[in-house]
Design a protein around this motif. Structure first.
Motif, PDB file in Angstrom:
ATOM      1  N   VAL A 120       1.067 -35.305  -5.057  1.00  0.00           N
ATOM      2  CA  VAL A 120       1.743 -34.218  -5.773  1.00  0.00           C
ATOM      3  C   VAL A 120       0.972 -33.835  -7.033  1.00  0.00           C
ATOM      4  O   VAL A 120       0.750 -32.643  -7.314  1.00  0.00           O
ATOM      5  N   LEU A 121       0.527 -34.820  -7.810  1.00  0.00           N
ATOM      6  CA  LEU A 121      -0.191 -34.520  -9.050  1.00  0.00           C
ATOM      7  C   LEU A 121      -1.515 -33.821  -8.767  1.00  0.00           C
ATOM      8  O   LEU A 121      -1.880 -32.864  -9.457  1.00  0.00           O
ATOM      9  N   VAL A 122      -2.243 -34.279  -7.767  1.00  0.00           N
ATOM     10  CA  VAL A 122      -3.538 -33.668  -7.452  1.00  0.00           C
ATOM     11  C   VAL A 122      -3.350 -32.226  -7.009  1.00  0.00           C
ATOM     12  O   VAL A 122      -4.079 -31.325  -7.450  1.00  0.00           O
ATOM     13  N   VAL A 123      -2.367 -31.967  -6.154  1.00  0.00           N
ATOM     14  CA  VAL A 123      -2.156 -30.606  -5.657  1.00  0.00           C
ATOM     15  C   VAL A 123      -1.707 -29.680  -6.786  1.00  0.00           C
ATOM     16  O   VAL A 123      -2.211 -28.550  -6.919  1.00  0.00           O
ATOM     17  N   VAL A 124      -0.789 -30.126  -7.625  1.00  0.00           N
ATOM     18  CA  VAL A 124      -0.268 -29.269  -8.700  1.00  0.00           C
ATOM     19  C   VAL A 124      -1.358 -28.979  -9.731  1.00  0.00           C
ATOM     20  O   VAL A 124      -1.596 -27.820 -10.106  1.00  0.00           O
ATOM     21  N   ILE A 125      -2.037 -30.015 -10.204  1.00  0.00           N
ATOM     22  CA  ILE A 125      -3.073 -29.805 -11.230  1.00  0.00           C
ATOM     23  C   ILE A 125      -4.227 -28.990 -10.675  1.00  0.00           C
ATOM     24  O   ILE A 125      -4.759 -28.086 -11.341  1.00  0.00           O
ATOM     25  N   ALA A 126      -4.634 -29.267  -9.444  1.00  0.00           N
ATOM     26  CA  ALA A 126      -5.747 -28.527  -8.850  1.00  0.00           C
ATOM     27  C   ALA A 126      -5.377 -27.069  -8.605  1.00  0.00           C
ATOM     28  O   ALA A 126      -6.232 -26.179  -8.743  1.00  0.00           O
ATOM     29  N   ALA A 127      -4.124 -26.800  -8.251  1.00  0.00           N
ATOM     30  CA  ALA A 127      -3.712 -25.411  -8.050  1.00  0.00           C
ATOM     31  C   ALA A 127      -3.764 -24.636  -9.363  1.00  0.00           C
ATOM     32  O   ALA A 127      -4.248 -23.492  -9.409  1.00  0.00           O
ATOM     33  N   LEU A 128      -3.288 -25.237 -10.443  1.00  0.00           N
ATOM     34  CA  LEU A 128      -3.348 -24.570 -11.743  1.00  0.00           C
ATOM     35  C   LEU A 128      -4.796 -24.351 -12.184  1.00  0.00           C
ATOM     36  O   LEU A 128      -5.170 -23.253 -12.640  1.00  0.00           O
ATOM     37  N   ALA A 129      -5.621 -25.389 -12.052  1.00  0.00           N
ATOM     38  CA  ALA A 129      -7.014 -25.255 -12.469  1.00  0.00           C
ATOM     39  C   ALA A 129      -7.773 -24.299 -11.560  1.00  0.00           C
ATOM     40  O   ALA A 129      -8.620 -23.517 -12.031  1.00  0.00           O
ATOM     41  N   GLY A 130      -7.493 -24.326 -10.263  1.00  0.00           N
ATOM     42  CA  GLY A 130      -8.177 -23.414  -9.350  1.00  0.00           C
ATOM     43  C   GLY A 130      -7.864 -21.969  -9.641  1.00  0.00           C
ATOM     44  O   GLY A 130      -8.751 -21.101  -9.585  1.00  0.00           O
ATOM     45  N   TYR A 131      -6.612 -21.675  -9.981  1.00  0.00           N
ATOM     46  CA  TYR A 131      -6.257 -20.301 -10.346  1.00  0.00           C
ATOM     47  C   TYR A 131      -6.934 -19.883 -11.649  1.00  0.00           C
ATOM     48  O   TYR A 131      -7.400 -18.745 -11.786  1.00  0.00           O
ATOM     49  N   ALA A 132      -6.996 -20.798 -12.601  1.00  0.00           N
ATOM     50  CA  ALA A 132      -7.646 -20.478 -13.872  1.00  0.00           C
ATOM     51  C   ALA A 132      -9.132 -20.202 -13.685  1.00  0.00           C
ATOM     52  O   ALA A 132      -9.682 -19.233 -14.232  1.00  0.00           O
ATOM     53  N   PHE A 133      -9.810 -21.025 -12.905  1.00  0.00           N
ATOM     54  CA  PHE A 133     -11.242 -20.824 -12.683  1.00  0.00           C
ATOM     55  C   PHE A 133     -11.515 -19.580 -11.843  1.00  0.00           C
ATOM     56  O   PHE A 133     -12.589 -18.977 -11.951  1.00  0.00           O
ATOM     57  N   ALA A 134     -10.579 -19.196 -11.009  1.00  0.00           N
ATOM     58  CA  ALA A 134     -10.811 -18.060 -10.118  1.00  0.00           C
ATOM     59  C   ALA A 134     -10.515 -16.722 -10.785  1.00  0.00           C
ATOM     60  O   ALA A 134     -11.257 -15.747 -10.590  1.00  0.00           O
ATOM     61  N   TRP A 135      -9.434 -16.629 -11.610  1.00  0.00           N
ATOM     62  CA  TRP A 135      -8.964 -15.313 -12.036  1.00  0.00           C
ATOM     63  C   TRP A 135      -8.721 -15.167 -13.534  1.00  0.00           C
ATOM     64  O   TRP A 135      -8.391 -14.080 -13.981  1.00  0.00           O
ATOM     65  N   LEU A 136      -8.848 -16.211 -14.300  1.00  0.00           N
ATOM     66  CA  LEU A 136      -8.631 -16.100 -15.741  1.00  0.00           C
ATOM     67  C   LEU A 136      -9.966 -16.136 -16.472  1.00  0.00           C
ATOM     68  O   LEU A 136     -10.863 -16.908 -16.099  1.00  0.00           O
ATOM     69  N   GLU A 137     -10.067 -15.333 -17.496  1.00  0.00           N
ATOM     70  CA  GLU A 137     -11.270 -15.288 -18.317  1.00  0.00           C
ATOM     71  C   GLU A 137     -11.053 -16.117 -19.582  1.00  0.00           C
ATOM     72  O   GLU A 137     -10.120 -15.859 -20.345  1.00  0.00           O
ATOM     73  N   PHE A 138     -11.903 -17.112 -19.798  1.00  0.00           N
ATOM     74  CA  PHE A 138     -11.835 -17.918 -21.011  1.00  0.00           C
ATOM     75  C   PHE A 138     -13.239 -18.447 -21.303  1.00  0.00           C
ATOM     76  O   PHE A 138     -14.065 -18.563 -20.398  1.00  0.00           O
ATOM     77  N   ASN A 142     -17.482 -20.858 -16.572  1.00  0.00           N
ATOM     78  CA  ASN A 142     -18.496 -21.212 -15.581  1.00  0.00           C
ATOM     79  C   ASN A 142     -19.126 -22.565 -15.870  1.00  0.00           C
ATOM     80  O   ASN A 142     -19.403 -23.345 -14.942  1.00  0.00           O
ATOM     81  N   ALA A 143     -19.340 -22.874 -17.135  1.00  0.00           N
ATOM     82  CA  ALA A 143     -19.946 -24.153 -17.481  1.00  0.00           C
ATOM     83  C   ALA A 143     -19.010 -25.313 -17.123  1.00  0.00           C
ATOM     84  O   ALA A 143     -19.444 -26.337 -16.572  1.00  0.00           O
ATOM     85  N   ILE A 144     -17.724 -25.150 -17.417  1.00  0.00           N
ATOM     86  CA  ILE A 144     -16.765 -26.206 -17.086  1.00  0.00           C
ATOM     87  C   ILE A 144     -16.656 -26.381 -15.575  1.00  0.00           C
ATOM     88  O   ILE A 144     -16.577 -27.510 -15.067  1.00  0.00           O
ATOM     89  N   PRO A 189     -11.767 -33.339  -8.710  1.00  0.00           N
ATOM     90  CA  PRO A 189     -12.945 -32.462  -8.561  1.00  0.00           C
ATOM     91  C   PRO A 189     -13.008 -31.743  -7.221  1.00  0.00           C
ATOM     92  O   PRO A 189     -13.214 -30.526  -7.173  1.00  0.00           O
ATOM     93  N   PHE A 190     -12.821 -32.478  -6.132  1.00  0.00           N
ATOM     94  CA  PHE A 190     -12.851 -31.822  -4.821  1.00  0.00           C
ATOM     95  C   PHE A 190     -11.677 -30.867  -4.658  1.00  0.00           C
ATOM     96  O   PHE A 190     -11.823 -29.771  -4.091  1.00  0.00           O
ATOM     97  N   ALA A 191     -10.494 -31.252  -5.144  1.00  0.00           N
ATOM     98  CA  ALA A 191      -9.321 -30.400  -4.995  1.00  0.00           C
ATOM     99  C   ALA A 191      -9.489 -29.094  -5.770  1.00  0.00           C
ATOM    100  O   ALA A 191      -9.164 -28.010  -5.259  1.00  0.00           O
ATOM    101  N   ILE A 192     -10.003 -29.171  -6.994  1.00  0.00           N
ATOM    102  CA  ILE A 192     -10.211 -27.955  -7.781  1.00  0.00           C
ATOM    103  C   ILE A 192     -11.266 -27.073  -7.131  1.00  0.00           C
ATOM    104  O   ILE A 192     -11.116 -25.842  -7.057  1.00  0.00           O
ATOM    105  N   PHE A 193     -12.328 -27.677  -6.647  1.00  0.00           N
ATOM    106  CA  PHE A 193     -13.386 -26.907  -5.980  1.00  0.00           C
ATOM    107  C   PHE A 193     -12.848 -26.198  -4.744  1.00  0.00           C
ATOM    108  O   PHE A 193     -13.145 -25.012  -4.513  1.00  0.00           O
ATOM    109  N   LEU A 194     -12.024 -26.874  -3.961  1.00  0.00           N
ATOM    110  CA  LEU A 194     -11.482 -26.282  -2.738  1.00  0.00           C
ATOM    111  C   LEU A 194     -10.540 -25.125  -3.050  1.00  0.00           C
ATOM    112  O   LEU A 194     -10.676 -24.026  -2.491  1.00  0.00           O
ATOM    113  N   LEU A 195      -9.595 -25.339  -3.951  1.00  0.00           N
ATOM    114  CA  LEU A 195      -8.598 -24.302  -4.224  1.00  0.00           C
ATOM    115  C   LEU A 195      -9.187 -23.134  -5.002  1.00  0.00           C
ATOM    116  O   LEU A 195      -8.767 -21.986  -4.802  1.00  0.00           O
ATOM    117  N   ARG A 196     -10.135 -23.399  -5.876  1.00  0.00           N
ATOM    118  CA  ARG A 196     -10.761 -22.286  -6.599  1.00  0.00           C
ATOM    119  C   ARG A 196     -11.448 -21.342  -5.632  1.00  0.00           C
ATOM    120  O   ARG A 196     -11.335 -20.112  -5.733  1.00  0.00           O
TER     121      ARG A 196
END
Length: 312
Positions: A120-138, A142-144, A189-196
């Motif tokens: 549950v923690l991996v899916v929730v955190i990776a979903a939030l981070a994947g959305y941020a890396f995909a569609w939010l500008e901050f 790219n470096a992160i 790391p793998f979860a964020i990479f996949l969902l992003r």
């Protein structure tokens, strides 16, 4: 007779019809070798091959299940396949003894307490981070993300001893939260990479239309991104659950006797009673059947997630 001669007019012949041009024949594309092979074999042969593969895969599972329902004497005297012709060998005594063993039952619930929160923690955190890396500008996005991708190549064995010393300092070594935290850290790391990458394939027009309608980023994430990303989320959840449920290396180092999962408990039983098939076989089958139930329960979503990455 009249002096004027009458000129007889003959009807002019109809113009010759121009023959219609023959249609250009386009050469038929060559069939691929796989299609040609499938055509030669036929559907019946392909189905027969798939049945054979399924039987090869199911046979060890069936052998383990039948062995878990036979006594130690029967397992030592004859092979498990003899139970097919002599069902009198089968009984539930081994499972009764297994569930009466407090150590095994505690290890089973420890496995559940480790696997479910980690997933549950991996899916929730990776979903939030994947959305941020995909569609939010901050700043530094790219470096992160490159750092996250770089963590994929770090073997888990490198972090075992340093993290064990850190957990010992802060009091997490030998506890269930410590095992969960380690699995979450190395699964992200793998979860964020996949969902992003999956979220980045969502059309930008849909997000812009939602923003024009006044939707906040949180509302867009919960009402738009999560429903569209359900196949990827389900696939990630299945993979993460299977990895944690079947893990023994991390649990062997970070869990003590009170927090050890089922894999470590069975390994301890094998080390102490290597010939005690009456305990090992039902315990191993119990450890195997839970991931199978989870996989088949989410099979539809898993297939959708796999196909979504290959079919545009």
């Amino acid at each position: 007779m009249s002096g004027h001669s009458t000129i007889e007019r003959r009807p002019s012949p109809p113009p010759a019809k121009t023959p219609a041009p023959e249609p250009t024949r386009v050469p038929a594309p060559r069939r691929r070798r796989t299609g040609r092979l499938t055509g030669l074999l036929g559907n019946g042969a392909v189905q027969a091959i798939l049945i054979v593969v399924a039987l090869v895969w199911i046979t060890p599972l069936a052998g383990l299940f039948l062995s878990s329902m036979r006594s130690d004497g029967d397992n030592a005297a004859k092979g498990w396949w003899t139970a097919l012709t002599d069902p009198g060998q089968l009984s539930l005594d081994n499972y009764t003894a297994l569930f009466a063993d407090s150590g095994i039952t505690q290890a089973f619930w420890n496995t559940v307490l480790i696997s479910v929160p980690t997933t549950v923690l991996v899916v929730v955190i990776a979903a939030l981070a994947g959305y941020a890396f995909a569609w939010l500008e901050f700043p530094g996005r790219n470096a992160i993300f490159l750092v996250v991708v770089g963590l994929l190549v770090v073997p888990v064995q490198i972090g075992l001893l340093p993290v064990a010393k850190l957990f010992g300092t802060i009091g997490l070594f030998g506890t269930i939260p410590g095992v969960i935290l380690f699995h979450v850290a190395y699964g992200l790391p793998f979860a964020i990479f996949l969902l992003r990458n999956y979220f980045a394939e969502i059309p930008r027009e849909m997000l812009e239309a939602a923003r024009m309608d006044g939707g906040s980023e949180w509302r867009i994430f919960t009402r738009l991104i999560l429903p569209l990303g359900r196949p990827a989320l389900a696939s990630l959840a299945i993979f993460q659950f299977l990895w944690v449920w079947n893990d023994m290396l991390v649990a062997l180092l970070f869990a003590d006797s009170e927090s050890q999962p089922l894999t470590v408990a069975l390994q301890s039983e094998m080390r102490q009673f290597s010939s005690n098939i009456g305990v090992l076989a039902p315990g191993a089958f119990l450890s195997l059947v839970v991931p199978l139930v989870v996989f088949f329960a989410f099979q539809r979503h898993f297939v959708q997630g796999v196909m979504a990455g290959s079919v545009k």
